[in-house]
Motif scaffolding. Sequence first.
Motif, PDB file in Angstrom:
ATOM      1  N   GLU A 139       0.830  -1.203   0.000  1.00  0.00           N
ATOM      2  CA  GLU A 139       0.000   0.000   0.000  1.00  0.00           C
ATOM      3  C   GLU A 139       0.864   1.252   0.000  1.00  0.00           C
ATOM      4  O   GLU A 139       0.402   2.329  -0.357  1.00  0.00           O
ATOM      5  CB  GLU A 139      -0.929   0.005   1.219  1.00  0.00           C
ATOM      6  N   GLN A 140       2.112   1.120   0.379  1.00  0.00           N
ATOM      7  CA  GLN A 140       3.033   2.252   0.454  1.00  0.00           C
ATOM      8  C   GLN A 140       3.797   2.484  -0.851  1.00  0.00           C
ATOM      9  O   GLN A 140       4.604   3.393  -0.920  1.00  0.00           O
ATOM     10  CB  GLN A 140       4.051   2.028   1.582  1.00  0.00           C
ATOM     11  N   SER A 141       3.551   1.655  -1.859  1.00  0.00           N
ATOM     12  CA  SER A 141       4.329   1.756  -3.091  1.00  0.00           C
ATOM     13  C   SER A 141       3.449   1.655  -4.328  1.00  0.00           C
ATOM     14  O   SER A 141       2.533   0.848  -4.385  1.00  0.00           O
ATOM     15  CB  SER A 141       5.372   0.637  -3.133  1.00  0.00           C
ATOM     16  N   ALA A 142       3.776   2.467  -5.310  1.00  0.00           N
ATOM     17  CA  ALA A 142       3.105   2.385  -6.604  1.00  0.00           C
ATOM     18  C   ALA A 142       3.839   1.419  -7.532  1.00  0.00           C
ATOM     19  O   ALA A 142       3.432   1.206  -8.660  1.00  0.00           O
ATOM     20  CB  ALA A 142       3.048   3.775  -7.239  1.00  0.00           C
ATOM     21  N   VAL A 143       4.928   0.841  -7.048  1.00  0.00           N
ATOM     22  CA  VAL A 143       5.737  -0.098  -7.824  1.00  0.00           C
ATOM     23  C   VAL A 143       5.478  -1.504  -7.289  1.00  0.00           C
ATOM     24  O   VAL A 143       5.398  -1.716  -6.086  1.00  0.00           O
ATOM     25  CB  VAL A 143       7.244   0.248  -7.710  1.00  0.00           C
ATOM     26  N   GLY A 144       5.351  -2.474  -8.193  1.00  0.00           N
ATOM     27  CA  GLY A 144       5.166  -3.869  -7.809  1.00  0.00           C
ATOM     28  C   GLY A 144       6.432  -4.669  -8.065  1.00  0.00           C
ATOM     29  O   GLY A 144       7.262  -4.285  -8.896  1.00  0.00           O
ATOM     30  N   ILE A 145       6.597  -5.768  -7.353  1.00  0.00           N
ATOM     31  CA  ILE A 145       7.766  -6.634  -7.485  1.00  0.00           C
ATOM     32  C   ILE A 145       7.312  -8.019  -7.923  1.00  0.00           C
ATOM     33  O   ILE A 145       6.313  -8.540  -7.437  1.00  0.00           O
ATOM     34  CB  ILE A 145       8.521  -6.777  -6.143  1.00  0.00           C
TER      35      ILE A 145
END
Length: 189
Positions: A139-145
């Motif tokens: 929820e703290q990131s607009a980037v996915g891994i």
Amino acid sequence: MVGGDRTRAFAGVAIAAISILMLAGCAESSGGSGSSITLAQTKSPTQLLRNETASRVPTAVIAEVASSEDTSIRCKTEKADPKGLMRSWKSTVTINVESGSAWRTKAVVDEMAASLVTDGWEASKGFDSAVQVTLLTSEQSAVGIELGANQPEEGSDKGATIYVSTTGPCVATAGEDSTEIRDLEGQGD
């Protein structure tokens, strides 16, 4: 920074966290669509997160970094976006695993995912097969891994690999053939 020491990894995490939080804040300011940020603004945080994630691979299991790529990708189908205007930044690295460590490739990726979960990421794992994929979001990131482990069957002539990929938010661009994209991908005139 694959297999770097923990001090550098901590510094990388701090830089990536700040960049990602800034990126997440930009995405939220536009109602979550990401339209107020540019692809150029998503490139560095996406690359930093890829590098920080790859640094979690233990040095002892690395034979070599086989390849890495930084590029923009379509967010929508060609039918939905014929000009490829909506794009995401994607950063990947493929690591060849030492033959003596190939047997534990999936366990290494599981440990990497667990360490990310400890840092606040949520993991969802694909089907268990020769190729294992784990997707992580926060929820703290607009980037996915995306983490992948390819552990071939015993006797196979192919070696084991670990794959790390990060994908930034979908943003409006001038299109896949634009100067903007060519410059970001290092293909400028």
